[in-house]
Enzyme design. Sequence first.
Site: not given
Length: 302
Positions: A49, A132, A150, A204, A211, A214, A220
């Site tokens: 991370e 985060y 995030d 995204c 899209c 997606c 959306c």
Amino acid sequence: MSSARPSPVPPGSSADPVGEVVVDWYAGAARDLPWREPGTDPWAVLVSEVMLQQTPVARVEPVWRSWLDRWPTPAAMAGASPAEVIRAWGKLGYPRRALRLREAAVAITERHGGVVPAEIDELEALPGVGTYTARAVSCFGHGRRQPVVDTNVRRVVARLVHGRAEAAPARASDLVDIAALAPEDDARAIRFSVAVMELGALVCVAGTPRCPVCPVKDRCAWRLAGHPAHDGPPRRVQKFAGTDRQVRGRLLDVLRAASAPVEEDALTAVWDDAVQRSRCLDSLLVDGLVVQTDDGRFSLPE
DNA sequence: AAACCGTGGAG
DNA sequence: TCTCCAAGGTT
């Protein structure tokens, strides 16, 4: 990958909660990243991370492997010198992260008996660990149910929920917003936290969103509104060429490669502007990324 | 709270 | 070529 779930509606139904759909999508679309392998311990997750803060996955992978090979536990890392970790960090960028990760390892060793904590407040008290990273470690490393937000998640929520093209600046309420979308089942909620990030990273995306592929395109808000352009103030792109960041990078590059302290002349060679060069060297000294020897030469802090 | 902190790949 | 940007944190 995903287990059966207690959903009252058939998969793919428009009545299917968004969170459930995203989790199901993740089962088939997730990247095969090493730190996601079952059994990855919290320390390994913490290292990943921190390395992933502002640095692309592809560059992190090899460094992450060698790092854990060398320092498999916080205690092992606590015994390393700053110079060692700065060199091992390589060119991931933002080398202060390496210093903070080492300081975090020291703190974990001293305050937590060498065990990476699972509580958010304890994690956030560690150097280099913020909102985060603390939740990511608690959730992905310890399997705790936690909202994780995030830049990817903020962008997904901005589009999917608010119908806006770009993510708003981070807010405390982001955690509440994303928690509201999470599945009820704990195991699936935990998976949801990674899944939304993955959706933002693969579909995204910031540039040209995909899209057509997606899993939640039909609900959306941004797509339904006809992909309205971003209306807020244009966000500034950070310059790099000619900035102190570039100069600091060059200076540190010399010291990383050197096996012994270097004369100031060796540093003079990498940047013409003496004023800027001096300012940057000073800032590196202040940051603890560089030290000056008694005879006036410079090196990484051994 | 806006600005700063590296680096390199992609479009 | 040049702009954008990639799992933030700190001051």
